[in-house]
Design a protein around this motif. Structure first.
Motif, PDB file in Angstrom:
ATOM      1  N   SER A   1     157.939  11.979 -28.385  1.00 55.93           N
ATOM      2  CA  SER A   1     157.284  12.801 -27.365  1.00 55.93           C
ATOM      3  C   SER A   1     157.592  14.282 -27.594  1.00 55.93           C
ATOM      4  O   SER A   1     156.703  15.138 -27.502  1.00 55.93           O
ATOM      5  N   LYS A   2     158.839  14.583 -27.895  1.00 53.19           N
ATOM      6  CA  LYS A   2     159.231  15.976 -28.163  1.00 53.19           C
ATOM      7  C   LYS A   2     158.550  16.505 -29.424  1.00 53.19           C
ATOM      8  O   LYS A   2     158.148  17.668 -29.479  1.00 53.19           O
ATOM      9  N   LEU A   3     158.396  15.644 -30.423  1.00 50.18           N
ATOM     10  CA  LEU A   3     157.693  16.056 -31.644  1.00 50.18           C
ATOM     11  C   LEU A   3     156.213  16.323 -31.348  1.00 50.18           C
ATOM     12  O   LEU A   3     155.622  17.232 -31.928  1.00 50.18           O
ATOM     13  N   CYS A   4     155.648  15.550 -30.442  1.00 51.47           N
ATOM     14  CA  CYS A   4     154.262  15.795 -30.022  1.00 51.47           C
ATOM     15  C   CYS A   4     154.161  17.187 -29.395  1.00 51.47           C
ATOM     16  O   CYS A   4     153.236  17.945 -29.700  1.00 51.47           O
ATOM     17  N   ASP A   5     155.106  17.509 -28.521  1.00 53.74           N
ATOM     18  CA  ASP A   5     155.112  18.826 -27.872  1.00 53.74           C
ATOM     19  C   ASP A   5     155.296  19.942 -28.896  1.00 53.74           C
ATOM     20  O   ASP A   5     154.579  20.947 -28.856  1.00 53.74           O
ATOM     21  N   LEU A   6     156.255  19.774 -29.798  1.00 54.43           N
ATOM     22  CA  LEU A   6     156.524  20.797 -30.825  1.00 54.43           C
ATOM     23  C   LEU A   6     155.307  21.058 -31.702  1.00 54.43           C
ATOM     24  O   LEU A   6     155.082  22.182 -32.141  1.00 54.43           O
ATOM     25  N   ASN A   7     154.549  20.003 -31.967  1.00 56.21           N
ATOM     26  CA  ASN A   7     153.397  20.107 -32.868  1.00 56.21           C
ATOM     27  C   ASN A   7     152.069  20.249 -32.135  1.00 56.21           C
ATOM     28  O   ASN A   7     151.012  20.174 -32.760  1.00 56.21           O
ATOM     29  N   ASN A   8     152.133  20.455 -30.812  1.00 58.13           N
ATOM     30  CA  ASN A   8     150.918  20.613 -30.004  1.00 58.13           C
ATOM     31  C   ASN A   8     149.893  19.505 -30.266  1.00 58.13           C
ATOM     32  O   ASN A   8     148.712  19.765 -30.490  1.00 58.13           O
ATOM     33  N   VAL A   9     150.365  18.276 -30.251  1.00 55.96           N
ATOM     34  CA  VAL A   9     149.504  17.123 -30.537  1.00 55.96           C
ATOM     35  C   VAL A   9     148.587  16.857 -29.349  1.00 55.96           C
ATOM     36  O   VAL A   9     149.017  16.855 -28.198  1.00 55.96           O
ATOM     37  N   ASP A  10     147.330  16.623 -29.647  1.00 56.23           N
ATOM     38  CA  ASP A  10     146.323  16.279 -28.647  1.00 56.23           C
ATOM     39  C   ASP A  10     146.333  14.755 -28.476  1.00 56.23           C
ATOM     40  O   ASP A  10     145.781  14.029 -29.315  1.00 56.23           O
ATOM     41  N   LEU A  11     146.971  14.276 -27.414  1.00 50.56           N
ATOM     42  CA  LEU A  11     147.086  12.827 -27.206  1.00 50.56           C
ATOM     43  C   LEU A  11     145.728  12.165 -26.960  1.00 50.56           C
ATOM     44  O   LEU A  11     145.549  10.988 -27.281  1.00 50.56           O
ATOM     45  N   THR A  12     144.788  12.918 -26.426  1.00 42.36           N
ATOM     46  CA  THR A  12     143.442  12.371 -26.229  1.00 42.36           C
ATOM     47  C   THR A  12     142.815  12.048 -27.586  1.00 42.36           C
ATOM     48  O   THR A  12     142.208  10.989 -27.765  1.00 42.36           O
ATOM     49  N   LEU A  13     142.988  12.948 -28.534  1.00 40.69           N
ATOM     50  CA  LEU A  13     142.473  12.716 -29.887  1.00 40.69           C
ATOM     51  C   LEU A  13     143.221  11.565 -30.553  1.00 40.69           C
ATOM     52  O   LEU A  13     142.613  10.733 -31.233  1.00 40.69           O
TER      53      LEU A  13
END
Length: 171
Positions: free
Chosen positions: A76-88
């Protein structure tokens, strides 16, 4: 089935931390294995800089042996760091899951539409899904809806939708 679909997604090099996050939390098709997390983390270690803010977290995940809350929090933190679009990320899972699902549809025009309805229901009925339910926003009778002709149309519409979605994903 999730590992098979994950491997297919990896072939197209479109896996991201969001897909791991969702896959570790659990999807209608299952939960990713620790090996998937470890392998992806190792691949990422090979391409990120040593001074990258995510290096230590990715390093920890490269030794993943079980999916637990700690692993999910790191991802989850890596998603935030990398600005991951969870919808995509979810869209990728849905498209590849329905693509695989279509290969195993019953031939029967009664059970096929029911199986497709179940699929879309499990995925939360995305707004752009191809799901058509008899009598919902249409005036189809049960005889019309469960006809061979309509089932072929439903399959064709789904295949066109998959093709369009894959195109939008650059595949």
């Amino acid at each position: 089935m999730i590992n098979k679909i994950f491997n297919e997604l990896e072939k197209f090099k479109i896996v991201d931390w969001g897909m791991l996050y969702l896959g570790c939390k659990g999807l209608p098709i299952g939960t990713l294995s620790p090996n998937n997390v470890s392998d992806f983390a190792c691949e990422q270690l090979a391409i990120i800089e040593l001074n990258d803010a995510s290096f230590i977290s990715v390093s920890e995940l490269s030794f993943c042996t079980e999916i637990n809350d700690e692993v999910i929090d790191i991802i989850s933190k890596l998603c935030d760091l990398n600005n991951v679009d969870l919808t995509l990320s979810k869209k990728k899972w849905v498209v590849f899951s329905i693509k695989e699902f279509m290969n195993h549809l019953p031939e029967d025009s009664l059970y096929g539409p029911l199986e497709l309805n179940n699929f879309w229901n499990e995925w939360g009925e995305p707004n752009n899904s191809q799901n058509v339910i008899q009598g919902v926003n249409n005036s189809m009778t049960p005889n019309e809806y469960y006809s061979d002709k309509n089932y072929l149309k439903i399959i064709s519409d789904h295949n066109l939708w998959i093709k369009k979605e894959l195109n939008e994903l650059g595949i």
